[in-house]
Design a protein around this motif. Structure first.
Motif, PDB file in Angstrom:
ATOM      1  N   GLN A  81       0.843  -1.197   0.000  1.00  0.00           N
ATOM      2  CA  GLN A  81       0.000   0.000   0.000  1.00  0.00           C
ATOM      3  C   GLN A  81       0.876   1.243   0.000  1.00  0.00           C
ATOM      4  O   GLN A  81       1.892   1.302   0.692  1.00  0.00           O
ATOM      5  N   LYS A  82       0.473   2.218  -0.770  1.00  0.00           N
ATOM      6  CA  LYS A  82       1.204   3.478  -0.814  1.00  0.00           C
ATOM      7  C   LYS A  82       1.129   4.192   0.519  1.00  0.00           C
ATOM      8  O   LYS A  82       0.062   4.313   1.128  1.00  0.00           O
ATOM      9  N   VAL A  83       2.266   4.649   1.009  1.00  0.00           N
ATOM     10  CA  VAL A  83       2.332   5.373   2.269  1.00  0.00           C
ATOM     11  C   VAL A  83       1.987   6.823   1.964  1.00  0.00           C
ATOM     12  O   VAL A  83       2.765   7.536   1.311  1.00  0.00           O
ATOM     13  N   THR A  84       0.827   7.262   2.427  1.00  0.00           N
ATOM     14  CA  THR A  84       0.346   8.602   2.118  1.00  0.00           C
ATOM     15  C   THR A  84       0.269   9.503   3.354  1.00  0.00           C
ATOM     16  O   THR A  84      -0.030  10.663   3.235  1.00  0.00           O
ATOM     17  N   GLU A  85       0.494   8.927   4.532  1.00  0.00           N
ATOM     18  CA  GLU A  85       0.461   9.720   5.755  1.00  0.00           C
ATOM     19  C   GLU A  85       1.857   9.709   6.378  1.00  0.00           C
ATOM     20  O   GLU A  85       2.560   8.699   6.310  1.00  0.00           O
ATOM     21  N   PRO A  86       2.281  10.823   6.983  1.00  0.00           N
ATOM     22  CA  PRO A  86       3.589  10.831   7.634  1.00  0.00           C
ATOM     23  C   PRO A  86       3.632   9.855   8.796  1.00  0.00           C
ATOM     24  O   PRO A  86       2.636   9.643   9.482  1.00  0.00           O
ATOM     25  N   GLU A  87       4.774   9.233   8.983  1.00  0.00           N
ATOM     26  CA  GLU A  87       4.918   8.310  10.107  1.00  0.00           C
ATOM     27  C   GLU A  87       4.849   9.064  11.422  1.00  0.00           C
ATOM     28  O   GLU A  87       5.331  10.197  11.536  1.00  0.00           O
ATOM     29  N   SER A  88       4.229   8.428  12.441  1.00  0.00           N
ATOM     30  CA  SER A  88       4.112   9.074  13.738  1.00  0.00           C
ATOM     31  C   SER A  88       5.358   8.808  14.546  1.00  0.00           C
ATOM     32  O   SER A  88       6.090   7.864  14.287  1.00  0.00           O
TER      33      SER A  88
END
Length: 252
Positions: free
Chosen positions: A245-252
């Protein structure tokens, strides 16, 4: 399943053949995949990494549009091997009036936690050869845009609302496109290589025929992170049919 090694590239019929199948071209999948009362229950582990599950994906045509529904076994059963092996995709396609039925699995999650919308958690349950599955996602694509799964390393839009959580200290496996987009593996499968294990994934890049400019990396997370799909996820497959899956949110 008659052909356990069959890839998704042979699962979606060609545009020409689809246009010939007018008898099932206008089927309404919400009507032909009947809901059943849930009788199978399985509590997934708190940490779902390497958790086994299976999917069944009916494919329908409505005019010039392909409509796919993705059903999976998570929370219902462990996809019993004997029943799974007896599924016949052609018989199921005839039963439901589908253009094609894709038996997708067994697969193994690489996320630690899966959060989903209430609609998915409480969604329709259907029976496929004695294996109950819940509707988890839908895919819609135009025939003029090509066939879903025809090529690898090309993302398809999947309609679902999910949050995948990855724990610090675990290894993740990622594809990086020439443009710098990151696609993280969400599950691996035995469909092409029945011997593939989670331990093999670190060195999987050496076995992939990556397109020019693409690269594969395995790395250990120094802190936890999440992949969020707020109604839409972009998912692609490598030639082993592992899903990213494309990573579209910044990592926490």
């Amino acid at each position: 399943m008659k052909e356990q090694m069959k890839t998704i590239t042979t699962c979606i019929v060609t545009l020409f053949l689809l246009m010939m199948l007018s008898a099932c071209g206008n089927a309404n999948q919400s009507e032909v995949i009947p809901a059943v009362e849930q009788t199978q229950f399985q509590q997934p582990p708190e940490d779902m990494r390497n958790f086994r599950y299976c999917e069944v994906i009916p494919v329908f045509r409505s005019g010039t549009t392909l409509n796919l529904e993705v059903y999976n076994t998570v929370g219902l059963n462990d996809c019993p091997e004997e029943a799974w092996g007896e599924l016949d995709e052609e018989d199921m396609a005839d039963e439901f009036g589908a253009v094609q039925i894709i038996a997708n699995g067994p697969r193994f999650l690489l996320v630690n936690e899966v959060g989903a919308s209430d609609a998915m958690i409480e969604g329709k349950v259907s029976d496929f050869g004695g294996i109950e599955m819940r509707l988890a996602a839908t895919i819609e694509t135009e025939l003029s845009g090509g066939m879903v799964g025809e090529t690898f390393y090309e993302a398809n839009a999947v309609q679902r609302t999910t949050t995948f959580t990855f724990y610090a200290g675990d290894m993740v496996y990622e594809l990086i496109s020439p443009e710098g987009d990151v696609y993280r593996m969400q599950s691996y499968t035995h469909q092409v290589d029945p011997t593939l294990t989670i331990d093999d994934l670190e060195m999987l890049g050496a076995r992939l025929s990556l397109p020019e400019g693409w690269r594969y990396q395995a790395r250990v997370l120094s802190e936890g992170s999440q992949m969020v799909a707020d109604g839409l996820a972009f998912v692609l497959n490598d030639e082993f049919l592992n899903a990213y899956q494309k990573v579209t949110e910044p990592e926490s």
